[in-house]
Scaffold this motif. Structure first.
Motif, PDB file in Angstrom:
ATOM      1  N   ILE A 137     -37.134   3.135 -11.087  1.00 51.25           N
ATOM      2  CA  ILE A 137     -38.259   4.094 -11.158  1.00 51.25           C
ATOM      3  C   ILE A 137     -37.866   5.406 -10.490  1.00 51.25           C
ATOM      4  CG2 ILE A 137     -40.582   4.558 -10.245  1.00 51.25           C
ATOM      5  CD1 ILE A 137     -41.260   1.634 -10.770  1.00 51.25           C
ATOM      6  N   LEU A 167     -37.872   9.072 -11.950  1.00 46.45           N
ATOM      7  CA  LEU A 167     -38.676  10.135 -11.329  1.00 46.45           C
ATOM      8  C   LEU A 167     -37.825  11.354 -10.981  1.00 46.45           C
ATOM      9  CD1 LEU A 167     -41.106   8.161  -8.962  1.00 46.45           C
ATOM     10  CD2 LEU A 167     -41.597   9.170 -11.181  1.00 46.45           C
ATOM     11  N   TYR A 222     -38.602  15.064 -12.060  1.00 42.62           N
ATOM     12  CA  TYR A 222     -38.681  16.155 -11.074  1.00 42.62           C
ATOM     13  C   TYR A 222     -37.754  17.313 -11.459  1.00 42.62           C
ATOM     14  CZ  TYR A 222     -38.273  18.717  -6.711  1.00 42.62           C
ATOM     15  OH  TYR A 222     -38.253  19.715  -5.768  1.00 42.62           O
ATOM     16  N   LEU A 233     -40.631  20.276 -11.551  1.00 39.36           N
ATOM     17  CA  LEU A 233     -40.960  21.053 -10.356  1.00 39.36           C
ATOM     18  C   LEU A 233     -39.776  21.618  -9.581  1.00 39.36           C
ATOM     19  CD1 LEU A 233     -43.664  18.551  -9.097  1.00 39.36           C
ATOM     20  CD2 LEU A 233     -44.130  20.798 -10.027  1.00 39.36           C
ATOM     21  N   ASP A 242     -39.787  24.759  -6.821  1.00 34.34           N
ATOM     22  CA  ASP A 242     -39.566  24.498  -5.392  1.00 34.34           C
ATOM     23  C   ASP A 242     -38.387  25.299  -4.859  1.00 34.34           C
ATOM     24  OD1 ASP A 242     -41.667  22.767  -5.171  1.00 34.34           O
ATOM     25  OD2 ASP A 242     -40.489  20.958  -5.516  1.00 34.34           O
ATOM     26  N   LEU A 281     -34.745  14.901  -6.057  1.00 34.10           N
ATOM     27  CA  LEU A 281     -36.008  14.321  -5.583  1.00 34.10           C
ATOM     28  C   LEU A 281     -35.876  13.876  -4.125  1.00 34.10           C
ATOM     29  CD1 LEU A 281     -38.905  13.599  -6.521  1.00 34.10           C
ATOM     30  CD2 LEU A 281     -38.060  11.329  -7.079  1.00 34.10           C
ATOM     31  N   ARG A 329     -36.046  16.898  -1.999  1.00 33.28           N
ATOM     32  CA  ARG A 329     -37.433  17.373  -1.870  1.00 33.28           C
ATOM     33  C   ARG A 329     -38.187  16.539  -0.834  1.00 33.28           C
ATOM     34  NH1 ARG A 329     -41.895  18.397  -1.020  1.00 33.28           N
ATOM     35  NH2 ARG A 329     -43.402  19.639  -2.200  1.00 33.28           N
ATOM     36  N   PHE A 330     -37.941  15.234  -0.850  1.00 33.44           N
ATOM     37  CA  PHE A 330     -38.604  14.356   0.111  1.00 33.44           C
ATOM     38  C   PHE A 330     -38.102  14.642   1.530  1.00 33.44           C
ATOM     39  CE2 PHE A 330     -39.428   9.834   1.718  1.00 33.44           C
ATOM     40  CZ  PHE A 330     -40.773  10.071   1.898  1.00 33.44           C
ATOM     41  N   SER A 375     -39.948  17.502   2.904  1.00 32.07           N
ATOM     42  CA  SER A 375     -41.282  17.130   3.401  1.00 32.07           C
ATOM     43  C   SER A 375     -41.196  16.404   4.740  1.00 32.07           C
ATOM     44  CB  SER A 375     -41.989  16.194   2.429  1.00 32.07           C
ATOM     45  OG  SER A 375     -42.029  16.761   1.176  1.00 32.07           O
ATOM     46  N   ARG A 414     -50.319  -1.907 -11.757  1.00 32.18           N
ATOM     47  CA  ARG A 414     -49.981  -1.740 -10.333  1.00 32.18           C
ATOM     48  C   ARG A 414     -48.708  -0.906 -10.191  1.00 32.18           C
ATOM     49  NH1 ARG A 414     -50.254  -7.031  -8.828  1.00 32.18           N
ATOM     50  NH2 ARG A 414     -48.003  -7.263  -8.640  1.00 32.18           N
ATOM     51  N   TRP A 415     -47.727  -1.211 -11.023  1.00 32.89           N
ATOM     52  CA  TRP A 415     -46.473  -0.473 -10.929  1.00 32.89           C
ATOM     53  C   TRP A 415     -46.628   0.958 -11.434  1.00 32.89           C
ATOM     54  CZ3 TRP A 415     -41.862  -1.388  -8.562  1.00 32.89           C
ATOM     55  CH2 TRP A 415     -41.758  -2.614  -7.917  1.00 32.89           C
ATOM     56  N   THR A 471     -45.752   4.207  -9.219  1.00 35.23           N
ATOM     57  CA  THR A 471     -44.898   5.281  -9.740  1.00 35.23           C
ATOM     58  C   THR A 471     -45.541   6.640  -9.504  1.00 35.23           C
ATOM     59  OG1 THR A 471     -44.177   3.733 -11.434  1.00 35.23           O
ATOM     60  CG2 THR A 471     -43.648   6.046 -11.802  1.00 35.23           C
ATOM     61  N   LEU A 505     -45.598   7.392  -5.747  1.00 33.16           N
ATOM     62  CA  LEU A 505     -44.242   7.677  -5.279  1.00 33.16           C
ATOM     63  C   LEU A 505     -43.806   9.082  -5.694  1.00 33.16           C
ATOM     64  CD1 LEU A 505     -42.430   5.775  -3.699  1.00 33.16           C
ATOM     65  CD2 LEU A 505     -41.261   5.188  -5.808  1.00 33.16           C
ATOM     66  N   PHE A 506     -44.129   9.435  -6.919  1.00 29.22           N
ATOM     67  CA  PHE A 506     -43.741  10.764  -7.397  1.00 29.22           C
ATOM     68  C   PHE A 506     -44.472  11.845  -6.598  1.00 29.22           C
ATOM     69  CE2 PHE A 506     -44.006  14.489 -10.195  1.00 29.22           C
ATOM     70  CZ  PHE A 506     -42.651  14.713 -10.358  1.00 29.22           C
ATOM     71  N   LEU A 531     -45.674  11.588  -3.637  1.00 28.33           N
ATOM     72  CA  LEU A 531     -45.174  11.574  -2.260  1.00 28.33           C
ATOM     73  C   LEU A 531     -43.840  12.310  -2.153  1.00 28.33           C
ATOM     74  CD1 LEU A 531     -45.433  10.471   0.639  1.00 28.33           C
ATOM     75  CD2 LEU A 531     -44.235   8.441  -0.111  1.00 28.33           C
ATOM     76  N   MET A 532     -42.951  12.040  -3.109  1.00 27.38           N
ATOM     77  CA  MET A 532     -41.614  12.619  -2.982  1.00 27.38           C
ATOM     78  C   MET A 532     -41.527  14.052  -3.486  1.00 27.38           C
ATOM     79  SD  MET A 532     -39.173   9.376  -3.740  1.00 27.38           S
ATOM     80  CE  MET A 532     -37.743  10.067  -2.935  1.00 27.38           C
ATOM     81  N   ALA A 533     -42.367  14.393  -4.458  1.00 29.09           N
ATOM     82  CA  ALA A 533     -42.219  15.716  -5.070  1.00 29.09           C
ATOM     83  C   ALA A 533     -43.321  16.702  -4.701  1.00 29.09           C
ATOM     84  CB  ALA A 533     -42.167  15.574  -6.584  1.00 29.09           C
TER      85      ALA A 533
END
Lengths: 347, 468
Positions: A15, A19, A23, A27, A31, A150, A153-154, A157, B441-442, B446, B449-450, B452-454
């Protein structure tokens, strides 16, 4: 349970990879632009530019009543009209930041054959290394670290970079001034920046009426703090520039260390010959260390006279037109060896 | 150590891993060392204050249990005095001096206090209150004094909740710390969900709202009335997301170790009255004040005038607990006042709030939210002048446009927070999510998480409640 956890973690990793793609396409550019537009500029220009000119504020600061307002890089470009010279600027930037900029160049797409890195002597000193501006500068390079975007970026933060408080940085600066010993090949009574600084604070300049000339004392002390240090390989900026030189060498790009002019006249008249000695010794160190292979040092240290500095009450490397012209001409003269066909005698 | 730091993201898995690798009899040592380390990342020397509190209350509780009669009360008072004394010194010393200067100047006298540059140890109000609850319970005979100094120390120091609560009771956390915890998949799963969700609401919601609110509070009169009004409402969500986020991460960390700690929040902005708000907001503090101040003062068993005074006292002290400033006292007092008005109103008009949702209840929820939001002004403003400026700014410039601040992201994240609140009404994130089918749920993970991270805020904001 162990198998279940492994499956879930593997799914999570998949995942995250997905992601990261999302990203990058959505974005990331925004950023990057917000945190450091210089990286975007480099990416946009690398395929078409012939020379990159990396600089701090010295490049674009002009005197208010200058008749010609061109920056040093623009004037340099006048000598090579058929070449594209792209200036990338950021106030207070130093070798550590330029290193990140340089490494963001995509060598496969890059057309530039030369990179000029502008450095001033003060960028090696304790005040600049421990400046409160450093947090913002460090923040500006997080997004281009060699991790997936990504993750970068984390990390941004999480404030996972050299993110000290102003108090911590000030303490480190004071510690340096207090503890790092100054080395002279002759006897000199002050062993540290602090001792030297205090001496001027106590026995500085007096006005005709006998009262202390506070502004002059302040400026004198500032000169001591700005230039009283011995450059050596322990200095983190030297390590940064070593990496810059190594990267350029590896990628076959000519590197020019454009060492800016400092106000030697004022350093001499305010502090004395010992400070000028240190400034010249540090210059010689840089020339000896980097003037080899595909790297050249453009030595402007003593070229600009005191009145050409726009700021007469501080040590900033901002110049009036004549000063910018002198430096640009010196840069052009050095570049002439590499770009002899493109060179014209513009001035 | 901050929960929202890279340091913590390495620290937590290491502690959890070692915890389950160690035999039960050594686990308390790991919790003790890791908690000390967690705390010492902030200001190392302040751990000594915690050790002092631990030693005092450990000895006091054993002594109280052993003896009878008035001496028992003496030891309790000694223990409470020591705890409150430490709190008073670090938190209220300069505040007291400032007030003495004002009082003296009122009578034309001069008072030159000793001004100490004291930095308040992080979370001191939390661990002193937690520790005091233990000695009081031992005094009341409801709790046996702990003989194992290590377990007691861990009760005060337990890293997930040591700096911003929840303020736990010994009968729950103490027993949880002693129990044998096996590595269960469900605990890992729930703990992970809670940590993820907590980080999301702190870093995505709270930290994206914070710059807007901070900007307005810096100079309210610079902004339009609309922007000021928005900042008032947004702060309500900022502080909620900030503190709820912290509490959720704490819950998740403890869960990863198999330890259950209490829920500190139950969708407070869905409360239909101020009194219900306080049964849903910072529950561990509300119940602390209920059990150790409100009930000893007489609780509901006294006549209305006395009860009213008691309520005001409790809320004003609760305000002062938050910060050494009169603005906090006023914040507490206003809550108390609102609670009294609600009670008088319901007595006068025989009005009762029904449990079933209706148009009236929606109105009551909005009313409660607006009231608490306006009262938050005194909590957020550093001074009465700033609070006054906020109120003045509400009317001084009624043009909505042009907006000076970008409100889009804060509003989007606030809307998200409202949706989560509606979704989580009266339930906890992990248990609610467990009712979802796996793909949903997944999908949810996802998205979180996205975000949070981005999309997390990129400015440094420590947890608001750390300052208390």
């Amino acid at each position: 349970m162990f198998k279940k956890i492994v499956i879930k973690i593997s799914t999570l990793i998949l995942i995250l990879i997905g992601l990261n793609f999302v990203y990058n396409f959505t974005l990331y550019k925004k950023d990057l632009y917000e945190k450091s537009e210089q990286f975007i500029e480099i990416k946009n220009e690398q395929a078409t530019t012939d020379i990159f000119y990396f600089a701090e504020s010295s490049n674009f600061n002009v005197r208010e009543n200058d008749s010609i307002m061109n920056s040093i890089s623009e004037i340099t470009n006048f000598f090579f009209p058929s070449l594209k010279l792209t200036a990338i600027n950021k106030p207070a930037a130093h070798a550590g930041i330029f290193k990140a900029w340089l490494k963001s160049i995509d060598v496969k797409k890059n057309k530039a054959k030369a990179v000029i890195i502008t450095l001033n002597m003060r960028s090696f000193d304790a005040a600049w290394r421990h400046s409160v501006l450093e947090t913002q500068l460090q923040e500006s390079v997080v997004l281009v670290q060699p991790y997936p975007n990504l993750v970068n970026r984390f990390l941004l933060s999480l404030q996972a970079f050299d993110n000290k408080t102003d108090e911590q940085r000030n303490k480190e600066m004071l510690d340096d001034w207090e503890n790092v010993k100054l080395e002279f090949p002759f006897d000199f009574k002050y062993k540290t920046v602090r001792e030297w600084d205090v001496s001027f604070g106590q026995y500085g300049w007096d006005l005709p009426d006998g009262s202390p000339e506070k502004n002059k004392i302040l400026l004198t002390c500032h000169y001591v703090k700005a230039y009283a240090f011995n450059l050596n390989e322990k200095n983190p900026r030297i390590k940064d520039f070593d990496e810059i030189a190594e990267w350029c060498n590896k990628n076959n790009i000519n590197l020019y260390l454009n060492l800016l002019a400092e106000n030697i006249e004022y350093a001499d008249s305010l502090v004395g010959k010992e400070l000028v000695f240190l400034m010249k010794q540090n210059r010689d160190y840089l020339v000896k260390r980097y003037n080899k292979g595909n790297c050249k040092v453009i030595d402007n240290l003593e070229l600009v006279n005191g009145l050409e500095f726009t700021d007469q009450t501080w040590t900033t490397e901002h110049y009036g037109y004549r000063g910018r012209m002198i430096i640009a001409r010196n840069v052009a003269n050095t570049l002439k060896d590499q770009f002899s066909k493109e060179y014209i005698k513009a001035y | 150590m901050l929960f929202n730091s890279l340091h913590f993201l390495f620290f937590l898995p290491i502690v959890v891993g070692l915890y389950y690798l160690l035999p039960q009899k050594f686990r308390w040592i790991l919790i003790f060392i890791s908690s000390c380390y967690f705390y010492m990342v902030f200001v190392p020397k302040y751990i000594l204050i915690l050790f002092l509190i631990i030693i005092i209350d450990y000895i006091a509780a054993i002594t109280i249990e052993k003896i009878e009669g008035r001496l028992k009360l003496f030891y309790l008072i000694a223990s409470l005095t020591a705890n409150i004394g430490l709190l008073a010194f670090f938190k209220y010393f300069n505040f007291l001096n400032e007030n003495l200067v004002s009082v003296f100047s009122l009578f034309g006298q001069e008072f030159h206090p000793v001004n100490l540059s004291i930095i308040l140890p992080i979370g001191l109000s939390f661990h002193t209150f937690q520790s005091m609850s233990y000695t009081i319970e031992v005094y009341r005979g409801r709790q046996k004094a702990e003989r194992h100094l290590g377990y007691f120390a861990n009760y005060v120091l337990f890293f997930p909740q040591m700096v911003a609560g929840p303020i736990e009771r010994y009968e729950t956390l103490g027993n949880e710390l002693k129990a044998v915890h096996k590595p269960l998949y469900q605990n890992f799963s729930d703990g992970f969900k809670l940590v993820l969700f907590g980080l999301f609401i702190k870093m995505v919601v709270a930290d994206n709202i914070a710059p807007y609110v901070n900007q307005v509070y810096l100079d309210p009169l610079k902004y339009s009335s609309f922007e000021v009004l928005m900042s008032i409402f947004l702060f309500s969500f900022q502080i909620y997301a900030d503190f709820f986020g912290y509490s959720t991460i704490a819950l998740g960390c403890a869960k990863l170790l198999g330890i259950n700690i209490m829920n500190n929040f139950k969708t407070p902005y869905l409360a239909k009255s101020v009194s219900e708000f306080w049964s849903r907001w910072h529950i561990s503090l509300s119940t602390w004040f209920r059990d150790y101040l409100y009930i000893p003062l007489g609780g509901n068993r006294v006549k209305i005038p006395r009860w009213s005074i008691n309520v005001l006292i409790v809320f004003m002290i609760s305000g002062l607990w938050h910060g050494a400033s009169w603005t906090f006292v006023v914040w507490g007092a206003l809550h108390g006042l609102m609670l009294l008005l609600e009670r008088y109103f319901s007595m006068l008009f025989k009005f009762e709030i029904k449990k079933e949702w209706s148009g009236l209840n929606v109105f009551l929820v909005i009313k409660t939210f607006v009231i608490t939001s306006f009262i938050w002004i005194f909590f957020r403003a550093e001074s009465f002048q700033k609070a006054k400026d906020m109120f003045r700014a509400l009317t001084h410039n009624q043009n909505v446009y042009p907006l000076q601040l970008d409100i889009l992201m804060p509003v989007i994240f606030t809307a998200l927070m409202i949706m989560f609140d509606l979704f989580l009404y009266n339930s906890r994130f992990d248990s609610k999510l467990n009712t979802f089918k796996t793909p949903y749920r997944w999908a949810f993970y996802t998205v979180i998480l996205f975000c949070l991270m981005a999309l997390s805020g990129t400015q440094k904001f420590t947890f608001i409640y750390f300052q208390f």
